[in-house]
Scaffold this active site. Structure first.
Site, PDB file in Angstrom:
ATOM      1  N   ASN A   1      -0.913  12.174  -0.164  1.00 19.95           N
ATOM      2  CA  ASN A   1      -1.803  12.712   0.049  1.00 19.95           C
ATOM      3  C   ASN A   1      -2.367  13.235   0.777  1.00 19.95           C
ATOM      4  O   ASN A   1      -3.116  13.537   0.990  1.00 19.95           O
ATOM      5  CB  ASN A   1      -1.501  14.032  -1.379  1.00 19.95           C
ATOM      6  CG  ASN A   1      -2.109  13.107  -2.272  1.00 19.95           C
ATOM      7  OD1 ASN A   1      -3.093  12.687  -2.017  1.00 19.95           O
ATOM      8  ND2 ASN A   1      -2.421  13.634  -3.445  1.00 19.95           N
ATOM      9  N   LYS A   2      -3.005  11.735   1.442  1.00 17.37           N
ATOM     10  CA  LYS A   2      -4.514  11.163   1.381  1.00 17.37           C
ATOM     11  C   LYS A   2      -4.740  11.530   3.196  1.00 17.37           C
ATOM     12  O   LYS A   2      -4.037  11.860   3.697  1.00 17.37           O
ATOM     13  CB  LYS A   2      -5.026   9.496   1.532  1.00 17.37           C
ATOM     14  CG  LYS A   2      -4.617   9.532   0.026  1.00 17.37           C
ATOM     15  CD  LYS A   2      -6.376  10.190  -0.838  1.00 17.37           C
ATOM     16  CE  LYS A   2      -6.200  10.065  -1.542  1.00 17.37           C
ATOM     17  NZ  LYS A   2      -5.863  10.627  -3.308  1.00 17.37           N
ATOM     18  N   THR A   3      -5.896  11.435   3.481  1.00 10.39           N
ATOM     19  CA  THR A   3      -6.169  12.099   4.794  1.00 10.39           C
ATOM     20  C   THR A   3      -5.152  11.123   5.925  1.00 10.39           C
ATOM     21  O   THR A   3      -4.897  12.039   6.709  1.00 10.39           O
ATOM     22  CB  THR A   3      -7.486  12.168   5.312  1.00 10.39           C
ATOM     23  OG1 THR A   3      -7.700  10.518   5.179  1.00 10.39           O
ATOM     24  CG2 THR A   3      -8.446  13.169   3.871  1.00 10.39           C
TER      25      THR A   3
END
Ligand SMILES: Cc1ncc(COP(=O)(O)O)c(C=O)c1O
Length: 407
Positions: free
Chosen positions: A187-189
């Site tokens: 779910n990171k950038t």
């Protein structure tokens, strides 16, 4: 409508690069990981990068490389994910939890100054760039975090799990501290599924992390099997770990890296929409962005629902979910987690800002695939639950209200 809290954006060369790896006949760490390291280091302006299989692994390698050992003290903000603290315990050292600023969730220079006064013997700080905004690394004419740490001989490990791409001034996070650790969790950038990167300008830290990343072996496994001058022999110089990033993951990372600024700009668009639509809600404090919006990675958009609101935070989350909007909480502070609370006898009274944040915080969906229709629905739902629904005894608290975002 159904708006998930997070959604990965696969819009570039992910499939193409994965296919190249599959056809190469070598799936684990090799040329894709090497290229990912080189391009990532170049992007953030650091000399060295070491690709690993999580940010937790990068943080572990970082505390190990700077020589943290049993009985050492390391400053850690209480408003963070547990990984920032657990790596200190891996080394038998003790985290000293510190409060954060209300409004940004960051460790400010004044909070750090106070902590260094109270704990003059700390060896390092794990500095979290909460939500994707940089902590105040430098202060014109004053002491920023870098100055304070250098003055007190405290090493800086930056937990930049939220902070790619993030800038402070005109420099990317990754080019400031002794070691910086990034996350590429799902779910990171930018993501590699699971993954992380350790970056540094210090050759000795880099060499140590690289050796410890792969069992303490003195050469890369892929080199052992693929080099033309390859030899069967290798040596083990330390009892290391198994933290290398496979090429399958690095292939996704390379494609995501190409899209990093496009994805960041998409999240900024969401943040600007929220600021525009929600800033009139008197029962809500919006996050403070002190710099240009372009410097923020916008990984998380955390609101604080004030105690005067007629719905509690938990009730708000439940009702948002019933309306089809996924939200989350960042974070239940570490001083409230059973292990740390008991092992270090932590008292919430010592963390007033983190407590105030924790009691009301909710993170809204923010990702580049979230378009205007979805944003409108999220804001309508928030307003439905919070607008004009104040407790009867509520009166405006302008004086105590945090400033709204300034560009
Ligand atoms: C602040 C922070 N640090 C570290 C981590 C750990 O990252 P990873 O899952 O890549 O180990 C996370 C993950 O969510 C995080 O939010």
């Amino acid at each position: 409508m159904n708006i998930p809290f997070s959604k990965v954006s696969i819009t570039g060369n992910e499939s193409k690069y994965i296919d190249e790896v599959l056809k190469s006949g070598w799936l684990t760490t090799a040329s894709k990981a090497l290229k990912f390291e080189q391009l990532f280091a170049q992007y953030v302006g650091a000399k060295y990068a070491c690709a690993v299989n999580s940010c937790t692994a990068a943080l572990h390698l970082a505390v190990e490389a700077i020589g943290i050992g049993p009985g050492d003290k390391v400053l850690v903000p209480t408003l963070t994910f547990t990984a920032s603290a657990e790596v200190v315990r891996y080394m038998g050292a003790d985290p000293i939890f510190i409060d954060v600023e209300y409004g940004t969730g960051l460790v400010s220079p004044s909070i750090l100054k106070k902590a260094l006064r109270e704990h003059p013997d700390v060896k390092a700080i794990i500095l979290v760039h909460y939500a994707g905004q940089a902590a105040e690394m430098k202060v014109t004419g004053g002491e920023g975090i870098i100055d304070l740490c250098r003055k007190h001989n405290v090493k800086i490990i930056e937990d930049a799990a939220h902070a790619f791409p993030t800038k402070f001034g005109d420099q990317f996070i990754g080019s400031f501290g002794d070691i910086t650790c990034f996350s590429f969790y799902a779910n990171k950038t930018i993501t590699t599924g699971e993954g992380g990167m350790l970056v540094t300008n210090d050759e000795a830290f880099y060499k140590r992390a690289k050796t410890m990343r792969l069992h303490g072996i003195n050469r890369d496994i892929w080199d052992r099997f693929t080099s033309v001058k390859s030899s069967w022999e290798y040596d083990v110089v330390e009892p290391g770990f198994k933290y290398n990033m496979p090429d399958l993951n690095a292939a996704i990372g390379l494609a995501q890296l190409e899209q990093a600024e496009y994805l960041r700009a998409g999240r900024q668009r969401c943040a600007e929409y929220y600021f525009r639509e929600l800033s009139d809600l008197i029962a809500v404090d919006l996050p403070i962005c002190y710099g240009p919006y372009e410097n923020h990675s916008w990984h998380i958009f955390p609101l604080v629902i004030c105690p005067e609101a007629s719905v509690s935070r938990n009730e708000f989350i439940e009702r948002m979910s019933n309306e089809g909007v996924g939200v989350s909480v960042h974070y239940k502070p570490i001083h409230r987690m059973t292990y740390y609370k008991q092992a270090y006898k932590l008292d919430p009274i010592n963390y007033p800002n983190a407590e105030k944040i924790w009691k009301g915080t909710v993170s809204l969906p923010i990702y580049s695939d979230l378009k205007e229709e979805g944003l409108r629905y999220v804001c309508q739902t928030v307003k439905l639950l919070l607008d004009k629904r104040l407790n009867y005894f509520f009166f405006p608290k302008e004086a105590s209200r945090v400033q709204l975002s300034t560009k």
